[in-house]
Design an enzyme around this catalytic site. Sequence first.
Site, PDB file in Angstrom:
ATOM      1  N   CYS A  79       0.865  -1.232  -0.048  1.00  0.00           N
ATOM      2  CA  CYS A  79       0.063  -0.218   0.047  1.00  0.00           C
ATOM      3  C   CYS A  79       1.065   1.180  -0.003  1.00  0.00           C
ATOM      4  O   CYS A  79       2.131   1.135   0.589  1.00  0.00           O
ATOM      5  CB  CYS A  79      -1.000  -0.007   1.110  1.00  0.00           C
ATOM      6  SG  CYS A  79      -2.052  -1.294   1.129  1.00  0.00           S
ATOM      7  N   ARG A 123       5.499  -0.208  -6.097  1.00  0.00           N
ATOM      8  CA  ARG A 123       5.515  -1.215  -4.928  1.00  0.00           C
ATOM      9  C   ARG A 123       4.441  -2.132  -5.188  1.00  0.00           C
ATOM     10  O   ARG A 123       4.515  -2.962  -4.180  1.00  0.00           O
ATOM     11  CB  ARG A 123       4.984   0.012  -3.709  1.00  0.00           C
ATOM     12  CG  ARG A 123       5.990   1.004  -3.653  1.00  0.00           C
ATOM     13  CD  ARG A 123       5.402   2.145  -2.621  1.00  0.00           C
ATOM     14  NE  ARG A 123       4.949   1.589  -1.543  1.00  0.00           N
ATOM     15  CZ  ARG A 123       5.548   1.801  -0.343  1.00  0.00           C
ATOM     16  NH1 ARG A 123       6.734   2.470  -0.397  1.00  0.00           N
ATOM     17  NH2 ARG A 123       5.116   1.456   0.666  1.00  0.00           N
ATOM     18  N   TRP A 159      -2.807  -2.756  -1.674  1.00  0.00           N
ATOM     19  CA  TRP A 159      -2.462  -4.019  -1.949  1.00  0.00           C
ATOM     20  C   TRP A 159      -3.133  -4.878  -0.776  1.00  0.00           C
ATOM     21  O   TRP A 159      -3.028  -4.771   0.425  1.00  0.00           O
ATOM     22  CB  TRP A 159      -0.917  -4.243  -1.601  1.00  0.00           C
ATOM     23  CG  TRP A 159      -0.205  -5.397  -2.139  1.00  0.00           C
ATOM     24  CD1 TRP A 159       0.031  -5.934  -3.400  1.00  0.00           C
ATOM     25  CD2 TRP A 159      -0.054  -6.668  -1.247  1.00  0.00           C
ATOM     26  NE1 TRP A 159       0.482  -7.277  -3.413  1.00  0.00           N
ATOM     27  CE2 TRP A 159       0.494  -7.750  -1.983  1.00  0.00           C
ATOM     28  CE3 TRP A 159      -0.142  -6.959   0.019  1.00  0.00           C
ATOM     29  CZ2 TRP A 159       0.976  -8.907  -1.329  1.00  0.00           C
ATOM     30  CZ3 TRP A 159       0.297  -8.211   0.611  1.00  0.00           C
ATOM     31  CH2 TRP A 159       0.927  -9.026  -0.103  1.00  0.00           C
ATOM     32  N   ASN A 218      -2.013   2.882   5.798  1.00  0.00           N
ATOM     33  CA  ASN A 218      -1.007   1.675   5.355  1.00  0.00           C
ATOM     34  C   ASN A 218      -0.805   0.982   6.839  1.00  0.00           C
ATOM     35  O   ASN A 218      -0.493   1.748   7.974  1.00  0.00           O
ATOM     36  CB  ASN A 218       0.372   2.421   5.030  1.00  0.00           C
ATOM     37  CG  ASN A 218       0.438   2.536   3.621  1.00  0.00           C
ATOM     38  OD1 ASN A 218      -0.594   2.549   2.929  1.00  0.00           O
ATOM     39  ND2 ASN A 218       1.481   2.953   3.149  1.00  0.00           N
ATOM     40  N   GLY A 219      -0.572  -0.419   6.605  1.00  0.00           N
ATOM     41  CA  GLY A 219      -0.258  -0.978   8.156  1.00  0.00           C
ATOM     42  C   GLY A 219      -1.326  -2.013   8.334  1.00  0.00           C
ATOM     43  O   GLY A 219      -2.502  -2.257   7.386  1.00  0.00           O
ATOM     44  N   GLU A 277      17.486 -18.850  -6.121  1.00  0.00           N
ATOM     45  CA  GLU A 277      17.121 -17.197  -6.790  1.00  0.00           C
ATOM     46  C   GLU A 277      16.572 -17.332  -8.256  1.00  0.00           C
ATOM     47  O   GLU A 277      15.713 -16.813  -8.569  1.00  0.00           O
ATOM     48  CB  GLU A 277      18.311 -16.278  -6.594  1.00  0.00           C
ATOM     49  CG  GLU A 277      18.355 -15.077  -7.269  1.00  0.00           C
ATOM     50  CD  GLU A 277      17.317 -14.142  -6.606  1.00  0.00           C
ATOM     51  OE1 GLU A 277      16.603 -14.610  -5.602  1.00  0.00           O
ATOM     52  OE2 GLU A 277      17.002 -13.082  -7.258  1.00  0.00           O
ATOM     53  N   LYS A 322      12.970 -15.854  -9.357  1.00  0.00           N
ATOM     54  CA  LYS A 322      12.785 -14.961 -10.514  1.00  0.00           C
ATOM     55  C   LYS A 322      11.690 -15.579 -11.458  1.00  0.00           C
ATOM     56  O   LYS A 322      10.853 -14.753 -11.805  1.00  0.00           O
ATOM     57  CB  LYS A 322      14.066 -14.679 -11.033  1.00  0.00           C
ATOM     58  CG  LYS A 322      15.077 -13.718 -10.317  1.00  0.00           C
ATOM     59  CD  LYS A 322      14.864 -12.307 -10.185  1.00  0.00           C
ATOM     60  CE  LYS A 322      13.991 -12.056  -8.800  1.00  0.00           C
ATOM     61  NZ  LYS A 322      14.627 -11.811  -7.767  1.00  0.00           N
ATOM     62  N   GLU A 355       8.314 -15.574 -10.070  1.00  0.00           N
ATOM     63  CA  GLU A 355       7.551 -14.321  -9.706  1.00  0.00           C
ATOM     64  C   GLU A 355       6.959 -13.427 -11.178  1.00  0.00           C
ATOM     65  O   GLU A 355       6.049 -13.066 -11.112  1.00  0.00           O
ATOM     66  CB  GLU A 355       8.963 -13.362  -8.953  1.00  0.00           C
ATOM     67  CG  GLU A 355       9.076 -13.449  -7.555  1.00  0.00           C
ATOM     68  CD  GLU A 355      10.136 -12.435  -7.181  1.00  0.00           C
ATOM     69  OE1 GLU A 355      11.299 -12.693  -7.870  1.00  0.00           O
ATOM     70  OE2 GLU A 355       9.660 -11.717  -6.434  1.00  0.00           O
ATOM     71  N   HIS A 408      16.155 -37.882  -3.551  1.00  0.00           N
ATOM     72  CA  HIS A 408      15.482 -38.066  -2.488  1.00  0.00           C
ATOM     73  C   HIS A 408      13.976 -37.533  -2.566  1.00  0.00           C
ATOM     74  O   HIS A 408      13.178 -37.525  -1.696  1.00  0.00           O
ATOM     75  CB  HIS A 408      15.914 -37.345  -1.265  1.00  0.00           C
ATOM     76  CG  HIS A 408      17.211 -37.975  -1.103  1.00  0.00           C
ATOM     77  ND1 HIS A 408      17.410 -39.148  -0.370  1.00  0.00           N
ATOM     78  CD2 HIS A 408      18.433 -37.399  -1.346  1.00  0.00           C
ATOM     79  CE1 HIS A 408      19.076 -39.427  -0.396  1.00  0.00           C
ATOM     80  NE2 HIS A 408      19.435 -38.383  -0.692  1.00  0.00           N
ATOM     81  N   LYS A 431       6.610  -4.601  -3.821  1.00  0.00           N
ATOM     82  CA  LYS A 431       7.873  -4.137  -3.680  1.00  0.00           C
ATOM     83  C   LYS A 431       8.459  -4.319  -2.321  1.00  0.00           C
ATOM     84  O   LYS A 431       9.556  -4.907  -2.189  1.00  0.00           O
ATOM     85  CB  LYS A 431       8.401  -2.919  -4.378  1.00  0.00           C
ATOM     86  CG  LYS A 431       9.717  -2.575  -4.430  1.00  0.00           C
ATOM     87  CD  LYS A 431      10.559  -3.462  -5.388  1.00  0.00           C
ATOM     88  CE  LYS A 431      12.020  -3.393  -5.243  1.00  0.00           C
ATOM     89  NZ  LYS A 431      12.605  -4.551  -5.639  1.00  0.00           N
TER      90      LYS A 431
END
Length: 606
Positions: free
Chosen positions: A2, A27, A74, A98-99, A478, A482, A485, A501, A601
Amino acid sequence: MCGIYAGVTNHSITTHLIDGLNALSYRGYDSAGIALISKQGLERRRAKGKLDNLTGLLKQTPLEGKVGIAHTRWATHGKPECRNAHPHMTLEVAVAHNGIIENYAELRKELEACGFGFESETDSETIPLLITCYLHKGMTQCEAIQNTLARLEGSFAIVALFDNCPDQLFAARQGSPLVIGHSDAGFYLSSDENALIDKSDAICHMQDGDLARITHNRLIITDFEGNIRKRVMTPSYAISEEQGKQGYRHYMLKEIYQQPAVIQQTLDHYLQEDGTLHPDLKSLPMESLCRLSIVACGTSSYAGVVAKYWMEEIAGLPVDIDIASEYRYRNTPYPPQQMALFISQSGETADTLAALRHASKGGQQTLSLVNVTNSSMASESDRMLPLLAGQEIGVASTKAFTAQLATLLLLTLVTARSNRQITQLQLQQHLNTLNTVPRLMDDLLNQTDTIRNTAQQLYRSEHATYLGRGIAYPLALEGALKLKEISYIHAQAYPAGELKHGPIALIDERMPVIIIAPPGPLFSKTLSNLREVHARGGNIILLSNQAGIDQAADFTDTAIVMPEMDALIQPLLYTLPLQLLAYYVALYKGTDIDQPRNLAKSVTVE
Ligand code: F6R
């Protein structure tokens, strides 16, 4: 996550609010809205989805005024729908938040018992309703806000606009960032300093417990009880040229290509002209440590895993690596000679910040590596090493990751030297090797044909597996992150030796397997795993040097040839083709690369 944007000015504000929301859009968000005081009084417009929907709505039903608040949401509590979008309002007050209000269920019950109806499923709507409840009891706006703040539990940044107080804004901060910018036109506020860059000559970061009352020519900051708090406006030095794609199709691609310069900046900062290391690095009490505990989330945590391999092998220092959301709720023993290291691009990730507070409370010495140096983590840790990545706009982290790696490698070398694991001469040799990274990165970024061709084969796949051994394992993690995402392809990463395994059951001719196998003592082990995949029909994409590619030629479908380099810097270089592969796969798929669905973000909620 947000974003808040607001202004109290002497000119028409609507386009400025939309510009502010645009600056916050990197964001991540799924709805947006604005409220302002027009000639008719308090009015708002909200829309689900991209900002174009809100601007389209504003074209149909314009809003004009000089004081307003705006928000990108968001979704956390409640779906991304118009009724859940901010600002939330009553006839008397509009609020953007926000929060998370942790006691919202209790407050909601209380308000409903007093006859207030809720339009949304959000925790945020309790705030304007609570303020209104206090106004109905005869309180002034300021008293109503103060009494509301006293009831809220959790973290928040709030801006509020009152119908019968048309030239004023109220703003409060507890745990979520809020910055005030000033110019001749008045005051602007945002949860993100970058959104204030071109509107302010001076800025002031609100602190927890601050309540601001703002007109276009006056700012008063008090605590939540009304006692004056002195805050200083400082010149705004945020750099605006980070804005704009500068000819690249996406911010992510621009940021991938910025990496040679980022590593150079990192080296220029931490290696002084006389060849010595920056005092911030040298003065760290690394020789007194018996253990380093690294805590982070997502990509930053994978940088931490790379650092574990470096620290243990080069510096002989045992390292634990933890995911912040797990660490913060575990009863971790805190030996006195342990340091807790927090890695974060934003410096605001809620879980990492909470883990930092947890460790500080437990008496641990804390060190943070952050890219946003005026962030909460930077100010709350005992020591801080800045990452020199510059502003990262693409939601998928790229240049911040390699900046983290370069800084962690420097930290490893300093530790190794202070633990007498390496000589001064070896330190110098390692630094010389590190200095070759920007040039090697540049060369790699100029040869992307194979990666584009590979991406063309890969983009129709539904799954992918990434394998690596030793220090290549976190690179596999990583690479897989990527890909998932930004392309929404399901990707899993495993240590190559772990394949048999369980995950090997998934291997067939429809499974692309990206194997990261730099030359070194583990190459032949990885080669055996590669043959196991080949025997089961997996479609193998191998990253190695020419000799490695030649050895595996009979079993490999696609080869990405990496240049020769010292093993020390392999993680920095082998990351680049993984980033580019994910980028081009997403490009061929046509996904929203800079703002992938559901992602934010900076994850400022738990
Ligand atoms: C991945 C990504 C996230 C972040 C994670 C931590 O591309 O960007 O996984 O790495 O949310 O964020 P910071 O580093 O800001 O704490």
